[in-house]
Design a protein around this motif. Structure first.
Motif, short mmCIF file in Angstrom:
data_model
loop_
_atom_site.label_atom_id
_atom_site.label_comp_id
_atom_site.label_asym_id
_atom_site.label_seq_id
_atom_site.Cartn_x
_atom_site.Cartn_y
_atom_site.Cartn_z
N GLU A 225 8.87 6.68 5.55
CA GLU A 225 8.65 6.27 4.17
C GLU A 225 8.17 4.82 4.09
O GLU A 225 7.27 4.51 3.30
CB GLU A 225 9.94 6.44 3.36
CG GLU A 225 9.74 6.21 1.88
CD GLU A 225 10.97 6.56 1.07
OE1 GLU A 225 11.08 6.06 -0.06
OE2 GLU A 225 11.80 7.35 1.55
N TYR B 115 -1.67 22.66 -2.02
CA TYR B 115 -0.81 21.48 -1.94
C TYR B 115 -0.93 20.80 -0.58
O TYR B 115 -1.06 19.57 -0.50
CB TYR B 115 0.65 21.89 -2.19
CG TYR B 115 1.63 20.78 -1.97
CD1 TYR B 115 1.74 19.73 -2.87
CD2 TYR B 115 2.46 20.77 -0.86
CE1 TYR B 115 2.65 18.70 -2.66
CE2 TYR B 115 3.37 19.75 -0.65
CZ TYR B 115 3.45 18.72 -1.55
OH TYR B 115 4.34 17.70 -1.34
N LYS C 18 7.14 12.20 -3.30
CA LYS C 18 8.51 12.70 -3.33
C LYS C 18 8.75 13.54 -4.58
O LYS C 18 9.40 14.59 -4.53
CB LYS C 18 9.50 11.53 -3.27
CG LYS C 18 9.54 10.87 -1.90
CD LYS C 18 10.28 9.57 -1.90
CE LYS C 18 11.75 9.74 -2.00
NZ LYS C 18 12.48 8.46 -1.83
N PHE C 19 8.20 13.10 -5.72
CA PHE C 19 8.37 13.85 -6.97
C PHE C 19 7.79 15.25 -6.84
O PHE C 19 8.45 16.24 -7.18
CB PHE C 19 7.71 13.09 -8.12
CG PHE C 19 7.73 13.84 -9.42
CD1 PHE C 19 8.88 13.91 -10.19
CD2 PHE C 19 6.59 14.48 -9.89
CE1 PHE C 19 8.91 14.61 -11.38
CE2 PHE C 19 6.60 15.18 -11.08
CZ PHE C 19 7.76 15.24 -11.84
N PHE C 20 6.55 15.38 -6.35
CA PHE C 20 5.93 16.69 -6.23
C PHE C 20 6.63 17.55 -5.19
O PHE C 20 6.74 18.77 -5.35
CB PHE C 20 4.43 16.57 -5.91
CG PHE C 20 3.59 16.34 -7.11
CD1 PHE C 20 3.29 17.38 -7.97
CD2 PHE C 20 3.10 15.08 -7.41
CE1 PHE C 20 2.52 17.19 -9.10
CE2 PHE C 20 2.34 14.86 -8.54
CZ PHE C 20 2.04 15.92 -9.39
N ALA D 89 2.96 13.53 1.27
CA ALA D 89 4.32 14.00 1.51
C ALA D 89 4.61 14.04 3.01
O ALA D 89 5.72 13.68 3.43
CB ALA D 89 4.52 15.37 0.89
N SER E 56 9.92 22.23 -4.42
CA SER E 56 11.16 22.76 -3.86
C SER E 56 11.98 23.46 -4.94
O SER E 56 12.51 24.56 -4.72
CB SER E 56 11.97 21.62 -3.23
OG SER E 56 13.21 22.09 -2.79
N GLY F 252 6.34 7.50 -4.45
CA GLY F 252 7.07 8.09 -5.57
C GLY F 252 6.48 9.42 -6.01
O GLY F 252 7.21 10.39 -6.24
N ARG F 253 5.15 9.48 -6.13
CA ARG F 253 4.51 10.74 -6.54
C ARG F 253 4.70 11.83 -5.48
O ARG F 253 4.92 13.00 -5.80
CB ARG F 253 3.02 10.53 -6.80
CG ARG F 253 2.73 9.98 -8.17
CD ARG F 253 1.29 10.11 -8.55
NE ARG F 253 0.39 9.63 -7.50
CZ ARG F 253 -0.85 10.07 -7.30
NH1 ARG F 253 -1.34 10.99 -8.10
NH2 ARG F 253 -1.60 9.60 -6.35
N TYR G 4 9.84 17.51 -4.53
CA TYR G 4 11.05 18.02 -5.17
C TYR G 4 10.73 19.07 -6.24
O TYR G 4 11.46 20.05 -6.40
CB TYR G 4 11.87 16.88 -5.77
CG TYR G 4 12.66 16.11 -4.76
CD1 TYR G 4 13.66 16.72 -4.02
CD2 TYR G 4 12.40 14.76 -4.52
CE1 TYR G 4 14.40 16.02 -3.08
CE2 TYR G 4 13.13 14.05 -3.58
CZ TYR G 4 14.12 14.68 -2.86
OH TYR G 4 14.84 13.99 -1.93
N VAL G 5 9.64 18.87 -6.96
CA VAL G 5 9.24 19.85 -7.98
C VAL G 5 8.92 21.19 -7.33
O VAL G 5 9.38 22.25 -7.78
CB VAL G 5 8.05 19.33 -8.81
CG1 VAL G 5 7.40 20.45 -9.61
CG2 VAL G 5 8.48 18.21 -9.73
#
Length: 197
Positions: free
Chosen positions: A69, A53, A83-85, A62, A90, A80-81, A87-88
């Motif tokens: 940002e 990662y 932040k999404f990854f 990230a 995490s 967006g991607r 959080y996933v």
């Protein structure tokens, strides 16, 4: 946390429950009769999840999003991607920690009191490990060593027979000093971009 604690009690009015003993013993015992199984699992997470990662495009994105940002968005980084990854991953790490806690305690009780303690410890671990609360710097390896340091501090307080009522105060002071040292850099720069050469 309180919402999920309530949902857990709704699904299972009697907290706790039986944990499959052989699985719990296997994951909290020793792997190959030498190393702690939790250490092997931690190494697997680092090798299988963190290293790929952090070296991937989305992992670098990230870091960029954590630094700024708006600047990352203006540079064409997929904010967006990223932040999404983040959080996933995490959520994945949190669920794995929850499972290990279940295996160690042999109980599935969703206690709000325990949750608050582990939240503070997780923040302390990443701060002691050199991860910036302002984003853009740090690593999972540093957070792991921060957790080991924080645990060592607690063990040393026990070894030196410090009164248990004073232990949270001492740990809080250590956390405060670590956060202050980490944020001191912000007061020395005129331009936030100087933080990320």
């Amino acid at each position: 946390g309180a919402v999920f604690f309530g949902l857990a009690l709704l699904l299972r009015p009697t907290p706790g429950g039986d944990v499959y003993g052989p699985l719990a013993d296997a994951l909290t015992g020793r792997a190959f009769r030498v190393l702690p199984a939790s250490l092997v699992a931690l190494a697997a997470v680092v090798l299988v999840i963190w290293i790929p990662y952090s070296r991937s495009e989305i992992g670098r994105a990230a870091y960029a999003v954590g630094s700024s940002e708006q600047a990352a968005f203006m540079s064409g980084v997929p904010v967006g991607r990223a932040k999404f990854f983040a959080y996933v991953l995490s959520g994945l790490a949190s669920s794995m920690a929850g499972l290990f806690l279940t295996f160690v305690t042999y109980s599935g009780e969703a206690s709000a009191a325990n949750g608050g303690t582990y939240t503070l410890y997780s923040i302390a671990a990443v701060v002691l490990g050199g991860v910036s609360l302002y984003g853009g710097s740090g690593s999972a390896i540093g957070a792991i060593f921060g957790a080991l340091m924080f645990r060592t501090i607690g063990d040393l307080l026990f070894v030196f027979n410090l009164d248990p009522l004073w232990q949270p105060l001492f740990q809080g002071v250590v956390l405060l000093v670590a956060v202050s040292i980490g944020s001191a850099r912000l007061f020395q720069v005129r331009n936030r971009l100087e933080l990320f050469p």
